[in-house]
Design a protein around this motif. Structure first.
Motif, PDB file in Angstrom:
ATOM      1  N   ASP A   1      19.022  20.388  97.142  1.00 36.79           N
ATOM      2  CA  ASP A   1      19.386  20.131  95.743  1.00 36.79           C
ATOM      3  C   ASP A   1      20.330  18.940  95.644  1.00 36.79           C
ATOM      4  N   TYR A   2      21.298  18.877  96.552  1.00 37.31           N
ATOM      5  CA  TYR A   2      22.254  17.782  96.520  1.00 37.31           C
ATOM      6  C   TYR A   2      21.579  16.450  96.830  1.00 37.31           C
ATOM      7  N   ALA A   3      20.635  16.448  97.732  1.00 35.68           N
ATOM      8  CA  ALA A   3      19.894  15.221  98.040  1.00 35.68           C
ATOM      9  C   ALA A   3      19.168  14.725  96.795  1.00 35.68           C
ATOM     10  N   ARG A   4      18.593  15.657  96.020  1.00 29.73           N
ATOM     11  CA  ARG A   4      17.918  15.257  94.774  1.00 29.73           C
ATOM     12  C   ARG A   4      18.919  14.701  93.760  1.00 29.73           C
ATOM     13  N   VAL A   5      20.110  15.281  93.699  1.00 23.42           N
ATOM     14  CA  VAL A   5      21.145  14.765  92.793  1.00 23.42           C
ATOM     15  C   VAL A   5      21.499  13.334  93.186  1.00 23.42           C
ATOM     16  N   LEU A   6      21.676  13.112  94.478  1.00 21.63           N
ATOM     17  CA  LEU A   6      22.014  11.759  94.936  1.00 21.63           C
ATOM     18  C   LEU A   6      20.893  10.767  94.622  1.00 21.63           C
ATOM     19  N   GLU A   7      19.650  11.214  94.783  1.00 18.89           N
ATOM     20  CA  GLU A   7      18.517  10.342  94.439  1.00 18.89           C
ATOM     21  C   GLU A   7      18.536   9.991  92.960  1.00 18.89           C
ATOM     22  N   LEU A   8      18.846  10.966  92.105  1.00 19.59           N
ATOM     23  CA  LEU A   8      18.919  10.702  90.664  1.00 19.59           C
ATOM     24  C   LEU A   8      20.049   9.724  90.343  1.00 19.59           C
ATOM     25  N   GLU A   9      21.160   9.859  91.023  1.00 20.20           N
ATOM     26  CA  GLU A   9      22.273   8.950  90.794  1.00 20.20           C
ATOM     27  C   GLU A   9      21.920   7.521  91.202  1.00 20.20           C
ATOM     28  N   VAL A  10      21.226   7.390  92.320  1.00 21.15           N
ATOM     29  CA  VAL A  10      20.832   6.055  92.793  1.00 21.15           C
ATOM     30  C   VAL A  10      19.822   5.450  91.827  1.00 21.15           C
ATOM     31  N   SER A  11      18.851   6.231  91.411  1.00 21.76           N
ATOM     32  CA  SER A  11      17.824   5.689  90.511  1.00 21.76           C
ATOM     33  C   SER A  11      18.421   5.385  89.129  1.00 21.76           C
TER      34      SER A  11
END
Length: 85
Positions: free
Chosen positions: A72-82
């Motif tokens: 879940d945290y990896a997906r949050v980080l991906e959303l922040e980067v995008s």
């Protein structure tokens, strides 16, 4: 949707260590209560095994929870980067 949770109510400590039995040091007391002492010791060791199995189960549950949160945290980080691009 990603839900972050900082609590651990679902995995609250439910494993309670057993209380060691009282073992007398007086030889007369040992002789007088030998059967009771034997039962108490056997019950204690049974409960110790149960306690260790409970800890092992909790460890597996927390490990799985950490794996899910990591994803879940990896997906949050991906959303922040995008979002910042």
């Amino acid at each position: 949707m990603v839900v972050l949770s900082w609590g651990s109510a679902a995995i609250a400590g439910t494993c309670l260590p057993p209380t060691p039995p009282l073992m007398p040091t007086n030889a007369d007391d040992v002789r007088a209560y030998a059967d009771l002492l034997r039962r108490d010791a056997e019950t204690y060791f049974t409960n110790v095994e149960r306690y260790f199995r409970c800890l092992d189960q909790q460890r597996r549950e927390v490990f799985e929870q950490a794996r899910v949160v990591s994803g879940d945290y990896a997906r949050v980080l991906e959303l922040e980067v995008s979002k910042s691009e």
